[in-house]
Design an enzyme around this catalytic site. Structure first.
Site, PDB file in Angstrom:
ATOM      1  N   SER A 183     -35.323 -42.660 -13.690  1.00 21.90           N
ATOM      2  CA  SER A 183     -36.271 -41.621 -13.319  1.00 21.90           C
ATOM      3  C   SER A 183     -37.013 -41.088 -14.541  1.00 21.90           C
ATOM      4  O   SER A 183     -37.670 -41.848 -15.245  1.00 21.90           O
ATOM      5  CB  SER A 183     -35.545 -40.501 -12.565  1.00 21.90           C
ATOM      6  OG  SER A 183     -36.456 -39.575 -12.038  1.00 21.90           O
ATOM      7  N   ASP A 199     -43.515 -39.084 -12.048  1.00 26.36           N
ATOM      8  CA  ASP A 199     -42.513 -39.532 -13.010  1.00 26.36           C
ATOM      9  C   ASP A 199     -42.445 -41.065 -13.008  1.00 26.36           C
ATOM     10  O   ASP A 199     -43.093 -41.717 -12.183  1.00 26.36           O
ATOM     11  CB  ASP A 199     -41.161 -38.884 -12.721  1.00 26.36           C
ATOM     12  CG  ASP A 199     -40.549 -39.332 -11.400  1.00 26.36           C
ATOM     13  OD1 ASP A 199     -41.258 -39.944 -10.580  1.00 26.36           O
ATOM     14  OD2 ASP A 199     -39.354 -39.059 -11.183  1.00 26.36           O
ATOM     15  N   ASP A 204     -40.488 -43.454 -11.989  1.00 22.68           N
ATOM     16  CA  ASP A 204     -40.170 -44.262 -10.813  1.00 22.68           C
ATOM     17  C   ASP A 204     -40.897 -43.803  -9.562  1.00 22.68           C
ATOM     18  O   ASP A 204     -40.607 -44.264  -8.461  1.00 22.68           O
ATOM     19  CB  ASP A 204     -38.659 -44.328 -10.579  1.00 22.68           C
ATOM     20  CG  ASP A 204     -38.059 -43.010 -10.129  1.00 22.68           C
ATOM     21  OD1 ASP A 204     -38.501 -41.972 -10.635  1.00 22.68           O
ATOM     22  OD2 ASP A 204     -37.137 -43.025  -9.289  1.00 22.68           O
ATOM     23  N   ASP A 250     -41.205 -40.990  -7.708  1.00 24.18           N
ATOM     24  CA  ASP A 250     -40.727 -40.196  -6.584  1.00 24.18           C
ATOM     25  C   ASP A 250     -41.008 -38.696  -6.741  1.00 24.18           C
ATOM     26  O   ASP A 250     -40.977 -37.960  -5.775  1.00 24.18           O
ATOM     27  CB  ASP A 250     -39.239 -40.447  -6.297  1.00 24.18           C
ATOM     28  CG  ASP A 250     -38.321 -40.161  -7.477  1.00 24.18           C
ATOM     29  OD1 ASP A 250     -38.813 -39.728  -8.544  1.00 24.18           O
ATOM     30  OD2 ASP A 250     -37.106 -40.394  -7.345  1.00 24.18           O
TER      31      ASP A 250
END
Length: 571
Positions: free
Chosen positions: A146, A298, A300, A302
């Site tokens: 993340s 961010d 990734d 999400d």
């Protein structure tokens, strides 16, 4: 000392490759503190799966710690789905080694006779969540850390509903993993069981996202919305521009210096939209282009951060609670307009998020449901309540999930929802910021603040543990001169009314969280982060806002109150 040294020496055996042997021997010979850091514990699962620094050792992300997880999951899948064709889908982000780790994970699954689908290139986490159900898999794995620093990587596990692991599967799988030795990992892949996916899954996801967030706005309203976007060197560059184009938003400016995926995240101190500095370049470009919105995600894809024009025409960053409240308001308002709200509908949020979510939701006559921190718990609410209809929900940490076709926070659909809201408000001569103030006037002015104290390494972990014990054993009697009226302890599952001494049970899974409520509605929550070496304090204060002309004054008063609370608590 002997315990971690003994664990390290096990990594000098033939179970591990020669490069690993050499790296461990170098740590032993150097008598470095890194040796203890690498082996003093086994890396565990937190609120967002397993995350850690990459390197050799049981407390690091590497081929063997991931391999052991994957072997345990393989064994578990065989035991709980004995008569099914076993399938898993794997995706990865932009981080160092993510692609290599993804293929190593696929090797172990295939070695255990499990069909492994793998995305050919980096993709956002929400697509992985979607693809689990789309492909009929029992499990999904996302290789990502993340928004953690570049030296981190991680391993998120999704189950057949598309949500991350929750009880009882999580504890059963952890037990299965803990029962294994590293020598039990089967790395002998069966290539015929590894299939690289084409773009059909991604196309299906994008189509579903546009269908899910479509309020039939005039094309002109969409074209008039000026958007600046940054992927912060992460995965969402592969989806957000496509999604906005498909939905009719053509006035899009990309921060080109941050559009190329890069595991070093060279232009930001932290690729975390929770941090104001992360959107600096997006705000700069948005000012040059006179954009209505500046948006960033961010690595990734999400979480999302948003800056909107305030009453002075300046771009102001919204926090996660504010964006969540605005998106929820818009969903509820559009459903109210279309007379489609039903008693079976519900909105979800988490115990550390703003109380305004409950106030707002119940004002629309809709059920509000609350979970522990982490979207896996919101996904579980959906799974556990099949007779109810999920509308949307979020948490303060900049995550939101629109509808249930994805079972995790999804910056892609959240961005599309924000754009729909902003475009419609602009067409009516209003703005996102003005609407937020209108919500405060109608439902109460709630202001939140997050304090994250970083405590790294073994000493840091002990400090965090000691702080939680202190807060539990010696709770504050007053916060900013207000008597503490209620204490919720999610570790003991008991809520205690301080004045009446009455207690009641908390009907949520146990978690190391403490929440204090004062007589005037101030709320302070404390919890160790499940994904980072931090202890977090969530502060919520509130007041009445009668008119827009009072906004700045009340906002300043609430900010001062938050500062006093921080001083009171020594944070």
């Amino acid at each position: 000392m002997s315990n971690f040294l003994d664990k390290a020496k096990e990594w000098l055996t033939g179970t591990f490759d020669k490069t690993t042997n050499k790296n461990v021997q170098d740590l032993i010979d150097s008598k470095s503190e890194l040796l203890e850091e690498s082996f003093f514990q086994d890396l565990g699962f937190g609120t967002g799966g397993m995350r850690g620094i990459m390197g050799v050792g049981t407390n690091r992300i590497n081929k063997y710690t991931l391999g052991k997880n994957t072997q345990g999951i393989s064994n578990y899948m065989k035991s709980v789905f004995p008569d099914e064709k076993l399938k898993v889908v794997i995706a990865f982000d932009c981080r160092y080694n993510s692609k290599e780790f993804a293929y190593q994970v696929a090797d172990v699954f295939s070695a255990n006779g499990i069909q492994a689908y793998i995305f050919p290139e980096l993709r956002p986490t929400p697509i992985l969540s979607y693809s689990v159900r789309h492909l009929g898999c029992q499990c999904g794995i996302m290789l990502t850390a993340s928004h953690n620093p570049p030296e981190y990587n991680g391993y998120k596990v999704y189950w057949k509903d598309g949500g991350q692991l929750v009880p009882p599967q999580d504890l059963e799988i952890i037990s299965e993993i803990n029962a294994l030795n590293f020598s039990d990992i089967n790395f002998d892949s069966q290539s015929d069981l590894i299939e690289v996916l084409n773009d059909s899954v991604e196309k299906a996801y994008l189509k579903k996202a546009v269908e899910n967030v479509n309020f039939n706005l005039p094309a002109e309203s969409k074209k008039n919305l000026n958007i600046t976007f940054t992927s912060l060197h992460g995965t969402s560059i592969t989806t957000v521009p496509q999604l906005l184009e498909k939905a009719g938003y053509s006035n899009l400016n990309l921060v080109s210096s941050q559009s190329e995926p890069d595991p070093e995240f060279p232009t930001v101190k932290s690729p975390n939209p929770e941090e104001p500095e992360a959107l600096e370049l997006a705000i700069k470009l948005a000012n040059e282009k006179q954009s209505d919105l500046a948006i960033g995600t961010d690595p990734d894809g999400d979480r999302l951060g948003i800056a909107v024009r305030n009453r002075k025409g300046e771009l102001a960053l919204l926090n996660g609670n504010q964006t969540m409240v605005l998106m929820t308001w818009y969903l509820l308002e559009k459903m109210k307009e279309s007379h489609s709200l039903k008693e079976s509908h519900f909105i979800a949020s988490t115990i550390v998020s703003t109380p305004l979510m409950r106030v707002l939701t119940e004002a629309y006559g809709v059920k509000y449901m609350e979970s522990l921190t982490g979207f896996k718990w919101i996904a579980k609410l959906i799974q556990d309540n099949p007779t109810l209809d999920y509308i949307g929900g979020g948490e303060e940490s900049f995550g939101y999930m629109v509808g249930d076709f994805v079972r995790d926070k999804d910056a892609n659909t959240a961005i599309l929802l924000v754009c729909e809201m902003a475009a419609e408000l602009k067409s009516k001569g209003s703005s996102v910021y003005e609407q937020l103030i209108d919500i405060y006037i109608e439902h109460g002015f709630f202001k939140e603040h997050l304090v994250s104290l970083v405590k790294r390494g073994m000493e840091g972990a002990q400090e965090i543990k000691a702080k939680m014990i202190e807060l539990r054993n010696n709770p504050p009697k007053e916060i900013d001169g207000e008597e503490v009226a209620l204490i919720e302890d999610y570790q003991t599952s008991i809520a205690k009314n301080i004045q009446s001494h009455e207690t009641h049970n908390i009907n949520l899974p146990k978690s190391n969280v403490l929440i204090y409520y004062t007589e005037n509605g101030t709320k302070v929550a404390a919890r160790p982060s499940g994904t980072e070496p931090k202890i977090k304090f969530y502060i919520s204060v509130n007041s009445t806002l009668k008119t827009k002309s009072d906004f700045e004054e009340i906002d300043s008063e609430l900010s001062s109150k938050i500062e006093r609370i921080k001083a009171d608590l020594g944070i």
